[in-house]
Design a protein around this motif. Structure first.
Motif, PDB file in Angstrom:
ATOM      1  N   LEU A  11      -4.386  51.351 -61.196  1.00 31.82           N
ATOM      2  CA  LEU A  11      -4.091  49.973 -60.643  1.00 31.82           C
ATOM      3  C   LEU A  11      -3.449  49.120 -61.911  1.00 31.82           C
ATOM      4  CD1 LEU A  11      -6.928  49.418 -58.220  1.00 31.82           C
ATOM      5  CD2 LEU A  11      -4.437  49.428 -57.655  1.00 31.82           C
ATOM      6  N   LEU A  12      -4.341  49.093 -63.152  1.00 28.05           N
ATOM      7  CA  LEU A  12      -4.008  48.113 -64.117  1.00 28.05           C
ATOM      8  C   LEU A  12      -2.480  48.470 -64.631  1.00 28.05           C
ATOM      9  CD1 LEU A  12      -4.597  45.871 -65.994  1.00 28.05           C
ATOM     10  CD2 LEU A  12      -5.569  47.410 -67.489  1.00 28.05           C
ATOM     11  N   TYR A  69      -2.863  43.490 -59.777  1.00 31.26           N
ATOM     12  CA  TYR A  69      -3.897  42.907 -60.904  1.00 31.26           C
ATOM     13  C   TYR A  69      -5.156  42.677 -60.086  1.00 31.26           C
ATOM     14  CZ  TYR A  69      -0.471  43.111 -64.647  1.00 31.26           C
ATOM     15  OH  TYR A  69       0.198  43.544 -65.676  1.00 31.26           O
ATOM     16  N   CYS A  81      -7.178  45.262 -58.979  1.00 25.58           N
ATOM     17  CA  CYS A  81      -8.047  45.739 -60.182  1.00 25.58           C
ATOM     18  C   CYS A  81      -9.186  44.993 -60.456  1.00 25.58           C
ATOM     19  CB  CYS A  81      -7.098  46.088 -61.512  1.00 25.58           C
ATOM     20  SG  CYS A  81      -7.487  46.971 -62.544  1.00 25.58           S
ATOM     21  N   PRO A 138      -9.348  52.125 -61.248  1.00 27.35           N
ATOM     22  CA  PRO A 138      -8.902  50.812 -62.021  1.00 27.35           C
ATOM     23  C   PRO A 138      -7.711  51.193 -63.119  1.00 27.35           C
ATOM     24  CG  PRO A 138     -11.086  51.672 -62.754  1.00 27.35           C
ATOM     25  CD  PRO A 138     -10.561  52.356 -61.491  1.00 27.35           C
ATOM     26  N   THR A 160      -7.476  42.654 -67.239  1.00 30.40           N
ATOM     27  CA  THR A 160      -6.783  42.494 -65.926  1.00 30.40           C
ATOM     28  C   THR A 160      -6.437  40.914 -66.141  1.00 30.40           C
ATOM     29  OG1 THR A 160      -7.873  44.083 -65.234  1.00 30.40           O
ATOM     30  CG2 THR A 160      -6.602  42.898 -63.678  1.00 30.40           C
TER      31      THR A 160
END
Length: 667
Positions: free
Chosen positions: A279-280, A299, A302, A276, A312
């Motif tokens: 990804l963010l 986003y 995430c 996460p 997010t």
């Protein structure tokens, strides 16, 4: 018949491993195993070597093989148990570590890791017994544990004393050095933290955690070159661990082109799919690079990975162009109402809900959520408006017209920097995009270096004389060097090597007198917006960090008054030095204002500055998607949507509002 490696070869491999030369130790083990692939000593040692280099898969394979070859060999059980504990695989680790201490009751490290694993799965009584066994075997480990307990409980003096006692008896205890560095860093004593960590890394070059901490120290001080080099060393040691990649990418993101940071985040996701944090952070960089569809997809991925992470949702809202659907709004409302949600996540949800209802023109409900978010955020941060006013008193008293005249032209003569200052949410990003669309100018976003150079004057002073009063002692050589210090720090951001670059840190406005003294030929543009729109824009914005004045109507109103006060002072003592660009005039007459700006900057006309929305440069601020659109006037007068809620703000701004009367009405 195959033979085992000689003791001499085995000792040579051990020597290299213990001296931070694991790759050479691996070569020796592999060479020995070519002659006898079942030499259990070399198999186990190879596993230990891979463990030190953080090649988890290879280490696990070799250690399992060693255990299979010699089930009563304690060391591979201990090493594999350690690997599994470090990988948070506690249930798998427990039987291996229990077997290790059964086979060799003197393994204090195995007992300690067994305690960690048992504690992690909730077997507290057994964990205490394992820890006690470890402490009985190693008084030093017990002393470390007691110091760590004091640190966790906030008894920092006791913790520091404990770690220093350990170092008295064992100066080579790198864990104690790292813990002392953590204490120093938490107190913002970065020089001490750096010294402790460098000692630890000198003694243990492959100490991954110390390297990561050292890189973080550099990054926190904006020493990006050193941070990047340190994180790259960590990756060389642990090529299959995501944390080093995350740290490297987060350093590259503000320091250079986001493309490189995106590539590093992608590598991190190859190692840890669905991570996460990666990804963010990658989504942030995709947005910065203008790759909006990819950013939105990241986003949303995430959210799938961490649906409880409010950041997010706020990141999507902060795109300014993203619209939430009914399902997403219901999800945010449900999660923000949960009692056990972390405060930071709730605040992000609340601001995202404010934006969602603002988009739907339900301004009463939007303000309800903005107000809740501001109230909670104000309780989380520290801001003292009296301190701000007192600091500005000192600045005004120091940078008089006489001092400015005395230092005129003595600083560094470089003409490259263009500074854009002002209150946040006042159009500084728009001005940066316009100017950075000129072929001779590069936009480098918001740089922290002017403040850092100014506060360097307070360093190592025991006489109580700090910035700004310390400026009165400066000579010509000092002014030139301070200007060079700023330029040297900013160099890493000048990727395009154009003749000019922009520093768009809005909060530089208190330092303009100092700036003029050290860089007299730098250009300064003040991004000005009417007080109501500027202040309400801040009340509707959740910042990643800083801007602690922005979460209360009185705070933001008084901060605007301080901004106005300082800018009036700078215009008085440095007449003609600063160009004020009123946001409302810029959007009403773009071509006329661009002409005015380029004349001030002594740059030739280029149509690209009017067509700024076609520029695909990276934009790192909340306005990133707005400045990729043609000019528009719909942001003028937005404050009137919430006028019934703004009596407190209007009262604070009462004396300054008449100066902006013609800009206060909606178009």
């Amino acid at each position: 018949m195959p033979t085992t490696a000689s003791q001499e070869i085995f000792n040579e491999a051990i020597h290299h491993l213990n001296n931070g030369q694991a790759p050479r130790a691996i070569e020796i083990c592999q060479s020995a195993l070519v002659r006898n692939s079942n030499d259990v000593n070399m198999v186990a040692l190879l596993g230990a070597c891979y463990l030190q280099t953080n090649d988890i898969s290879a280490a696990e394979q070799q250690l399992n093989k060693a255990i299979d070859l010699a089930p009563t060999f304690a060391k591979p059980h201990e090493d594999l148990g350690l690997l599994l504990v470090n990988d948070d695989r506690y249930e798998e680790a427990i039987p291996l570590l229990q077997k290790a201490v059964h086979l060799d009751s003197q393994l204090d490290v195995a007992f300690f890791n067994l305690g960690k694993a048992l504690a992690a799965v909730g077997r507290g009584k057994e964990a205490d017994q394992a820890y006690e066994a470890a402490f009985n075997l190693s008084p030093e480990r017990k002393a470390m544990a007691m110091a760590a307990k004091a640190q966790k409980e906030g008894r920092l003096e006791d913790a520091e004393k404990g770690y220093r006692e350990v170092l008295k008896s064992n100066p080579d205890n790198v864990d104690a050095l790292r813990m002392l560095a953590q204490l120093a860093s938490a107190a913002a004593h970065y020089d001490d933290a750096e010294r402790f960590l460098k000692r630890a890394v000198a003694k243990a070059p492959d100490f991954l955690l110390a390297l990561l901490d050292l890189g973080e120290i550099y990054k926190n001080q904006n020493r990006y070159h050193e941070a990047v080099d340190t994180f790259k060393k960590a990756i060389a040691i642990a090529p299959n661990r995501p944390k080093a990649y995350l740290q490297l990418a987060s350093t590259l993101a503000p320091a250079s082109d986001p493309k490189e940071a995106i590539a590093i985040y992608q590598r991190c996701l190859e190692i840890a799919p669905g991570h996460p944090g990666a990804l963010l952070s990658m989504a942030h960089q995709l947005k910065t690079a203008g790759r909006l569809d990819e950013g939105i997809k990241a986003y949303e991925d995430c959210i799938q990975s961490r649906p409880d992470n409010g950041e997010t949702y706020w990141s999507l809202a902060n795109l300014k162009t993203y619209k939430f659907n009914d399902t997403q709004i219901a999800e945010m409302e449900s999660r923000s109402a949960q009692q056990d949600i972390p405060a930071s996540s709730r605040i992000n949800f609340l601001f995202a809900l404010g934006k969602a209802f603002d988009d739907r023109k339900d301004y009463q409900k939007a303000w309800h959520y903005y107000q809740l978010g501001n109230n909670e955020q104000r309780a989380e941060i520290n801001y003292d408006p009296v301190h701000t006013e007192v600091t500005n008193d000192k600045v005004i008293a120091t940078f008089t017209a006489d001092l400015i005249a005395k230092y005129a032209g003595l600083g560094n003569s470089d003409k490259a920097p263009i500074f854009i200052v002002g209150l946040p949410r006042s159009g500084s990003t728009l001005l940066e995009q316009i100017i950075a669309s000129h072929s001779q100018v590069e936009g480098t976003s918001e740089l922290p270096y002017l403040t850092r150079v100014s506060t360097s004057l307070s360093k190592n002073r025991v006489d109580g004389v700090n910035y700004p009063e310390a400026v009165l002692e400066l000579k010509e050589r000092h002014l030139k060097q301070l200007g060079q210090d700023y330029l040297d720090a900013a160099e890493i951001h000048r990727v395009e090597k154009t003749p000019y670059f922009i520093d768009k840190m809005p909060n530089n406005f208190p330092h303009l007198g100092f700036l003029h003294c050290i860089l007299p030929n730098a250009k300064i543009i003040d991004a000005r917006r009417n007080p109501m729109d500027a202040c309400v824009g801040n009340l509707r914005q959740l910042y990643a960090k800083g801007q602690n004045f922005a979460y209360d109507q009185t705070d933001i109103g008084e901060y605007y008054l301080q901004y106005q006060r300082l800018m009036d002072h700078w215009h008085e003592v440095m007449p003609g030095k600063i160009l004020t660009c009123q946001y409302e005039e810029t959007v009403a007459d773009l071509e006329g204002q661009v002409k005015r700006i380029l004349e001030y900057l002594e740059l030739p006309w280029e149509d690209s500055c009017v067509n700024f929305h076609d520029n695909d440069r990276a934009v790192r601020t909340p306005s990133s998607e707005q400045v990729r659109q043609p000019i528009y006037t719909r942001s003028i007068g937005k404050w009137r949507r919430y006028e019934s809620e703004l009596e407190e703000l209007k009262e604070v701004l009462e004396d300054v509002l008449p100066r902006y009367e013609k800009y206060l009405s909606a178009t």
